[in-house]
Design an enzyme around this catalytic site. Sequence first.
Site, PDB file in Angstrom:
ATOM      1  N   HIS A 158       0.818  -1.215   0.000  1.00 38.91           N
ATOM      2  CA  HIS A 158       0.000   0.000   0.000  1.00 38.91           C
ATOM      3  C   HIS A 158       0.851   1.263   0.000  1.00 38.91           C
ATOM      4  O   HIS A 158       0.505   2.251  -0.650  1.00 38.91           O
ATOM      5  CB  HIS A 158      -0.926   0.001   1.224  1.00 38.91           C
ATOM      6  CG  HIS A 158      -1.879   1.149   1.263  1.00 38.91           C
ATOM      7  ND1 HIS A 158      -3.054   1.161   0.546  1.00 38.91           N
ATOM      8  CD2 HIS A 158      -1.823   2.341   1.905  1.00 38.91           C
ATOM      9  CE1 HIS A 158      -3.687   2.307   0.758  1.00 38.91           C
ATOM     10  NE2 HIS A 158      -2.959   3.042   1.588  1.00 38.91           N
ATOM     11  N   HIS A 181     -10.206   2.781   0.108  1.00 37.79           N
ATOM     12  CA  HIS A 181     -10.285   2.265   1.469  1.00 37.79           C
ATOM     13  C   HIS A 181     -11.116   0.990   1.429  1.00 37.79           C
ATOM     14  O   HIS A 181     -12.105   0.845   2.136  1.00 37.79           O
ATOM     15  CB  HIS A 181     -10.885   3.308   2.427  1.00 37.79           C
ATOM     16  CG  HIS A 181     -10.100   3.450   3.695  1.00 37.79           C
ATOM     17  ND1 HIS A 181     -10.661   3.571   4.940  1.00 37.79           N
ATOM     18  CD2 HIS A 181      -8.758   3.478   3.908  1.00 37.79           C
ATOM     19  CE1 HIS A 181      -9.716   3.677   5.856  1.00 37.79           C
ATOM     20  NE2 HIS A 181      -8.551   3.632   5.252  1.00 37.79           N
TER      21      HIS A 181
END
Length: 751
Positions: free
Chosen positions: A55, A104
Amino acid sequence: MTLDTVKHAADTPDTELPWAELGLKHDEYERIRAILGRRPTGAELAMYSVMWSEHCSYKSSKVHLKQFGEKAPHSDALLVGIGEQAGVVDVGQGYAVTFKVESHNHPSYVEPYQGAATGIGGIVRDIIAMGARPVAVMDPLRFGAADHPDTKRVLPGVVSGIGGYGNCLGLPNIGGEIVFDDCYQGNPLVNALCVGVMRHEDIHLAKASGAGNKVILYGARTGGDGIGGASILASETFEDADGKPAKRPAVQVGDPFQEKLLIESTLELFAQDLVVGIQDLGAAGLSCATSELASNGSGGMRVELDTVPLRDSSLSPEEILMSESQERMCAVVEPEKVERFLAVCEKWDVIATVIGEVTDGDRLEIFWHGEQIVDVPPRTVAHEGPLLNRPYARPEWQDALQADDAGALPRPETSEELREQVVRLVSSPNQASKSWVTDQYDKYVLGNTVLAQPEDGGMIRIDEETNLGVAIATDGNGRYAKLDPYAGAQLAFAESYRNVAATGAKPLAVTDCLNFGSPEDPAVMWQFAEATRGLADACQTLGTPVTGGNVSLYNQTGEQAIHPTPVVGVLGVIDDVTRRTPHAFKEAGQLIYLLGDTRAEFGGSAWSQVIHNHLGGLPPKVDLERERLLAEVLINASRDGMIDAAHDLSDGGLVQAVTESAVAGGVGARLVVPDGLDAFTFLFSESAGRAIVAVPRSEETRFTDMCAARGLPAARVGVVDGESIEVQGEFGIPLAELREAREATLPALFG
């Protein structure tokens, strides 16, 4: 537990550390040892593990993402490009606009409300950190099957989280998407976009420069929520003082009221010129903020970690460094301005603490009650993570998928069957009205929203005197990308580009959120490589640079990956928002023109999905020069008052667009199938590079002359009229029936 200091680490080289449990590979751990010349401390290991995660480091995607820089078109409008917290473009009159989309996804599946809420909070802080006032948000969403029990758990929570956080911040939600597909059942996609406005001179960057300058952490206290959220690690890796695993919640918890105070205090700090550099605390928390600020600056940094304000006094140093508690920012401030900085924060009831200072060295040093627990070159943490060139290969099943042509599916044989399929299509979950969702969002707070859902693009007025504005659209069709990732990414970009142009705005720049399955699967990496190449090529051709974005990988349940889903956001500028073009028909007698070429293209279409539950064939052909031409016509026609409505043609084809325009305006349409087309292809084809427009009769000659002069096909296919949608020689459907069918779908599923 014994505090693992730098000296202790050097003296105990054989101590085993839980590098594998923290998501690191053996070669990565050995590289850390080589960088440091010793084994890492627990705190250093925590920092490297989150910052070298997929990420944060983009280790699997960087090799492909570099195309966005290598193929970047020259743009006079681009002020800040890839590499900062968000891109910035010049929109004229001294104004700059920053915008970015991020994901998200995984937190929103685990805890839908907080996952989605903190997704909004995080992207808003990226925009604040650039020096801008946030003015709007958008939310491209993907869920599993609409009638699946778990979708009934996830969707309402996500929607409540987005609305609850955004509404409390006082930010209008002006657009986005909601798509249902089985492939997202275990991996919903919650992407969030924010746009902000500033003057050119107000741009701020993330850097820590000037030895002796103070590092100030301000905002919410640090808690145990979100620890390790940036990677696959679990917080129980670190033991508490009793030697027992410390269980921490995996999903961040948001407080929009604290974020609102953070916004206002930050903007006042900028206005008083009290900030040298600034970074929001999002993924990887303090690990990211300190290492990136130091790495981007001219020296090193020393941090006293025990001065960090905590919500939980039991947190270990490692946990404090990894915590992703929300509503926090980190600023670099000149010593003589610290007192004024703290006073502004106190005024807004925001906790602010000096936690360190910039040094003239080249190391990031972190101390815990006087003991040194981190001593690292900051760039190795923030910017020199692993670079993987993962194997990729076109999957064996791709040829068979493309050969399974949707054009060979059974078509309606009678007018009645054609009518029935139109109603089924326009009332299906993906094509039905999304007002059940969007009515939960405040679209008009702040008073500058010009266009919002269900318009083709959201539009915000920037200057109340001149009416300067910007339009933003997000799009992405995972079904197209599954059939052909290269073309699918270009079609996502083309649709957003077209949507912005349909409002009357000129497309300027791109942000993207690339959602894919596991990078360890060569087939997924091929999809990613092809989609990235396709998007980079398209942006280069149309002169719209990618300003930044996000990559979300591992969207996979077992062996089942999501469809490759590149979501593309396009931002455009309009000189006068009063000349905007809405999508609703509004005056009987106006002429409906179809712009572009219609072909029998049904691969990945809404018709093939709704009527036959089929995915196969090739997606519509991409013609970027046609997209450019169509956009020029739409923009010029809007500016010169030649059209009163415009709507792009995409999912569901012409019948979907006409239905949406007619229902929105409360006036029907009489359609005639043009020569050379059959009614089925006319209604359901999803050929790209097309739009419908409503032209006042007084403007018909001027409009058609412009299209002819530019070489854009323009066919008169109907007239705005009546209280139904009629297709000559085929059927008629009352608007009341269509409206009821479209508006009943989502409430029946989720209400």
